[in-house]
Design a protein around this motif. Structure first.
Motif, PDB file in Angstrom:
ATOM      1  N   UNK A  21      55.500   0.584  62.756  1.00 31.96           N
ATOM      2  CA  UNK A  21      54.249   0.438  62.009  1.00 31.96           C
ATOM      3  C   UNK A  21      53.913   1.719  61.248  1.00 31.96           C
ATOM      4  N   UNK A  22      54.138   2.867  61.877  1.00 33.01           N
ATOM      5  CA  UNK A  22      53.865   4.151  61.210  1.00 33.01           C
ATOM      6  C   UNK A  22      54.805   4.370  60.034  1.00 33.01           C
ATOM      7  N   UNK A  23      56.083   4.081  60.237  1.00 35.50           N
ATOM      8  CA  UNK A  23      57.064   4.261  59.163  1.00 35.50           C
ATOM      9  C   UNK A  23      56.776   3.286  58.025  1.00 35.50           C
ATOM     10  N   UNK A  24      56.398   2.051  58.352  1.00 36.00           N
ATOM     11  CA  UNK A  24      56.063   1.081  57.318  1.00 36.00           C
ATOM     12  C   UNK A  24      54.882   1.559  56.484  1.00 36.00           C
ATOM     13  N   UNK A  28      55.417   2.057  52.538  1.00 38.22           N
ATOM     14  CA  UNK A  28      54.648   1.201  51.639  1.00 38.22           C
ATOM     15  C   UNK A  28      53.526   1.972  50.954  1.00 38.22           C
ATOM     16  N   UNK A  29      53.086   3.090  51.560  1.00 38.67           N
ATOM     17  CA  UNK A  29      52.051   3.901  50.924  1.00 38.67           C
ATOM     18  C   UNK A  29      52.471   4.421  49.568  1.00 38.67           C
ATOM     19  N   UNK A  30      53.744   4.798  49.437  1.00 31.56           N
ATOM     20  CA  UNK A  30      54.227   5.297  48.147  1.00 31.56           C
ATOM     21  C   UNK A  30      54.193   4.184  47.097  1.00 31.56           C
ATOM     22  N   UNK A  31      54.584   2.979  47.492  1.00 29.51           N
ATOM     23  CA  UNK A  31      54.534   1.858  46.549  1.00 29.51           C
ATOM     24  C   UNK A  31      53.102   1.584  46.116  1.00 29.51           C
ATOM     25  N   UNK A  82      46.934   9.545  62.991  1.00 30.28           N
ATOM     26  CA  UNK A  82      46.150   8.776  63.966  1.00 30.28           C
ATOM     27  C   UNK A  82      47.042   7.813  64.746  1.00 30.28           C
ATOM     28  N   UNK A  83      47.965   7.141  64.077  1.00 27.50           N
ATOM     29  CA  UNK A  83      48.878   6.251  64.785  1.00 27.50           C
ATOM     30  C   UNK A  83      49.724   7.022  65.790  1.00 27.50           C
ATOM     31  N   UNK A  84      50.224   8.199  65.389  1.00 26.62           N
ATOM     32  CA  UNK A  84      51.000   9.021  66.320  1.00 26.62           C
ATOM     33  C   UNK A  84      50.148   9.451  67.506  1.00 26.62           C
ATOM     34  N   UNK A  85      48.884   9.779  67.235  1.00 24.40           N
ATOM     35  CA  UNK A  85      47.986  10.215  68.310  1.00 24.40           C
ATOM     36  C   UNK A  85      47.712   9.095  69.300  1.00 24.40           C
ATOM     37  N   UNK A  86      47.424   7.890  68.804  1.00 23.62           N
ATOM     38  CA  UNK A  86      47.148   6.764  69.700  1.00 23.62           C
ATOM     39  C   UNK A  86      48.383   6.412  70.529  1.00 23.62           C
ATOM     40  N   UNK A  87      49.547   6.379  69.891  1.00 31.46           N
ATOM     41  CA  UNK A  87      50.784   6.108  70.628  1.00 31.46           C
ATOM     42  C   UNK A  87      50.962   7.102  71.765  1.00 31.46           C
ATOM     43  N   UNK A  88      50.699   8.373  71.493  1.00 27.70           N
ATOM     44  CA  UNK A  88      50.923   9.428  72.488  1.00 27.70           C
ATOM     45  C   UNK A  88      49.903   9.364  73.617  1.00 27.70           C
ATOM     46  N   UNK A 135      60.840  12.081  62.320  1.00 24.64           N
ATOM     47  CA  UNK A 135      62.083  12.024  61.541  1.00 24.64           C
ATOM     48  C   UNK A 135      62.117  10.766  60.679  1.00 24.64           C
ATOM     49  N   UNK A 136      61.745   9.626  61.242  1.00 22.55           N
ATOM     50  CA  UNK A 136      61.783   8.378  60.481  1.00 22.55           C
ATOM     51  C   UNK A 136      60.738   8.358  59.363  1.00 22.55           C
ATOM     52  N   UNK A 137      59.571   8.948  59.607  1.00 22.37           N
ATOM     53  CA  UNK A 137      58.572   9.057  58.539  1.00 22.37           C
ATOM     54  C   UNK A 137      59.120   9.897  57.386  1.00 22.37           C
ATOM     55  N   UNK A 138      59.741  11.030  57.724  1.00 22.22           N
ATOM     56  CA  UNK A 138      60.316  11.892  56.685  1.00 22.22           C
ATOM     57  C   UNK A 138      61.402  11.169  55.902  1.00 22.22           C
ATOM     58  N   UNK A 139      62.271  10.451  56.598  1.00 21.41           N
ATOM     59  CA  UNK A 139      63.345   9.724  55.914  1.00 21.41           C
ATOM     60  C   UNK A 139      62.785   8.612  55.027  1.00 21.41           C
ATOM     61  N   UNK A 140      61.720   7.951  55.487  1.00 23.18           N
ATOM     62  CA  UNK A 140      61.109   6.896  54.675  1.00 23.18           C
ATOM     63  C   UNK A 140      60.534   7.472  53.385  1.00 23.18           C
TER      64      UNK A 140
END
Length: 535
Positions: A21-24, A28-31, A82-88, A135-140
């Protein structure tokens, strides 16, 4: 290490969904930025409009320029963190205080593993999950052809914020006696620090061209502020992100030290003493459910009041902002699809209210699973209370909670629009959209009940994932340019709306059918379902 493998087996689905969900959102934010704000002039006008409105500024990122990368960071970095924080937070509490409540920690402490090793394994597990997310956010982002340095720093900032809140969750698990209390404390800290960072940005100094803000010192008191001060695609300063990483690791070490000096099952904040004899109002099972959940319901209702106040505050300023930049109206129309711009703003904020109400309902139904896992449900069911009646009480209290949140939000909105020149039209939007979003929240009540009956051990993870996906597709999907058919999977996106003076029911009857069938099916299936304790 066996403990790490065990945690991965338990968490692989939940972590996969959180990270995807975070990577998506990042991809999609760039689009969304390139489609909605295609020119530099559009982005400059939006930044100027936002800086002119402190209310909007509090809930956005830190303006650091008007390039595509800088504007993307302004749009989505707060939500990635925020998504990373809630997951953690949920990971930390689940494997510390949650395992302690379930009795697993005591069993492990009796082995050569000792008391500290499970917490250390949780720290490693949480850090690893955030590294993968970063890492996946950066690659996205790099896959969107953005600058690699800024993309990596966006991923690092997201992961570092997750680690910071991993530490906060671990400390909260040591302070509180229950996982529910630890999660609540951590989430309130998250909300408080998010608002503190917003206030720090509002109190900052804008540049002459209104594309940049130099934040005030308040932002350095918030992990979200540290992430924003990285300023990806601008100054690319990694030091604030390292501050978040160090903060989380220091708290993790402190949590290990605190665990070594307290008894298993106890917390540093003592439980409030209860009455010797229960009130007569607690003589029924549904009253017991209300007593167990009323504190959370009040908290969600306060959030609803704030949402209603913000909806009317922003609707009064919407015309001015749209006059400065028509692109703002286009973006709000994508999300709200209402009549006038003011109606659209109210519609968007009431969608957020629907999400709050759904979260409250899921939390209440998840409480049923916690009671079952801890063995306290068995005590209730040993009385003249059947399984169907027991689950029905949770469904009724969850529905009542939704009604309270919707009513609180609508009353706050009505108070805000009283005396305005178009109060009647806005009151119609508040009524129609508010009741519709309450119906959408009821969908998650019955879906959580079905998951609880069919897949009891997956209740908490699956239910929260459904809310998260519905939020991403329903609220952010149109903004990020996702296909329109994807938004129809979200109950929040198919509720009634007001267009001009007419009301479009859209998917109302489908939602009613889902609620009715889901409630009936969950109660019917519960009749033959056995109890499933933790394990």
């Amino acid at each position: 290490m066996p403990l790490l493998r065990q945690r991965l087996r338990r968490d692989w689905l939940q972590l996969t969904l959180w990270i995807l969900a975070t990577v998506l959102m990042a991809y999609s934010g760039f689009a969304g930025v390139t489609q909605s704000y295609a020119t530099l002039e559009d982005r400059i006008e939006v930044l100027a409009a936002v800086m002119a409105n402190p209310v909007i500024m509090m809930f956005r990122g830190l303006p650091s320029g008007a390039s595509e990368g800088q504007f993307l960071s302004f749009e989505i970095l707060p939500w990635l963190t925020m998504l990373a924080a809630l997951m953690s937070i949920f990971l930390a509490v689940r494997h510390t205080r949650g395992d302690e409540e379930a009795g697993r920690t005591e069993l492990l402490a009796a082995t050569p593993a000792g008391r500290a090793l499970p917490t250390i394994a949780t720290v490693i597990h949480g850090v690893a999950a955030n590294v993968v997310l970063g890492v996946l956010v950066a690659l996205a982002l790099m896959g969107s052809k953005l600058d690699p340095a800024g993309s990596w720093l966006t991923g690092i900032a997201s992961a570092a914020t997750g680690v910071a809140f991993l530490g906060i969750g671990l400390i909260a698990a040591q302070l509180m006696r229950t996982s529910r209390g630890a999660n609540s404390l951590s989430v309130w800290i998250l909300v408080g620090t998010f608002l503190l960072n917003g206030i720090g940005d509002v109190a900052g100094t804008p540049s002459n061209d209104l594309t940049r803000i130099s934040s005030s010192g308040l932002v350095w008191l918030s992990p979200f502020g540290w992430a924003a001060q990285v300023r990806p695609y601008d100054t690319d300063n990694p030091v604030p992100a390292l501050l978040g990483l160090a903060f989380g690791l220091v708290l993790a070490v402190a949590s290990v030290a605190l665990q070594s000096v307290r008894d298993i099952g106890e917390g540093f904040i003592p439980a409030r003493p209860g009455r010797v004899h229960a009130r007569p109002a607690l003589s029924s099972p549904h009253a017991l459910v209300w007593r167990l959940t009323n504190g959370a319901i009040i908290g969600w209702a306060v959030g609803g009041v704030l949402t209603g106040m913000l909806a009317t505050k922003l609707s009064g300023l919407a015309g001015q902002i749209a006059g400065q930049n028509p692109a703002v109206e286009q973006i709000l129309d994508k999300i709200g699809k209402a009549g006038s711009l003011e109606q659209t703003v109210v519609s968007v904020f009431f969608t957020m209210m629907g999400i709050l109400a759904a979260c409250a309902a899921v939390q209440i139904l998840a409480r049923a699973r916690q009671e079952e896992a801890h063995g306290t449900a068995e005590i209730v069911l040993a009385q003249p209370v059947g399984r169907v009646r027991w689950l029905l009480d949770y469904l009724l209290v969850a529905t009542f909670a939704i009604a309270i949140i919707v009513a609180a939000t609508m009353l706050a909105a009505f108070a805000g629009i009283a005396g305005s020149r178009n109060a009647d039209s806005l009151a119609q939007v508040v009524t129609v959209v508010g009741l519709g979003q309450g119906l959408a929240a009821c969908v998650f009540t019955v879906l959580t009940a079905l998951v609880f009956v069919l897949v009891p051990r997956g209740t908490i993870g699956i239910a929260w994932t459904l809310v998260l996906l519905a939020t991403v597709f329903g609220l952010f999907g149109p903004l990020f340019g996702l296909p329109q058919w994807t938004t129809r999977f979200s109950p929040f996106a198919v509720t009634p709306m007001v267009t001009g003076s007419a009301t479009d029911l859209r998917g109302t009857w489908w939602l009613v059918l889902i609620v009715a069938v889901g409630a009936a099916a969950s109660l019917a299936l519960m009749r033959r379902r056995e109890l499933h304790p933790a394990g």
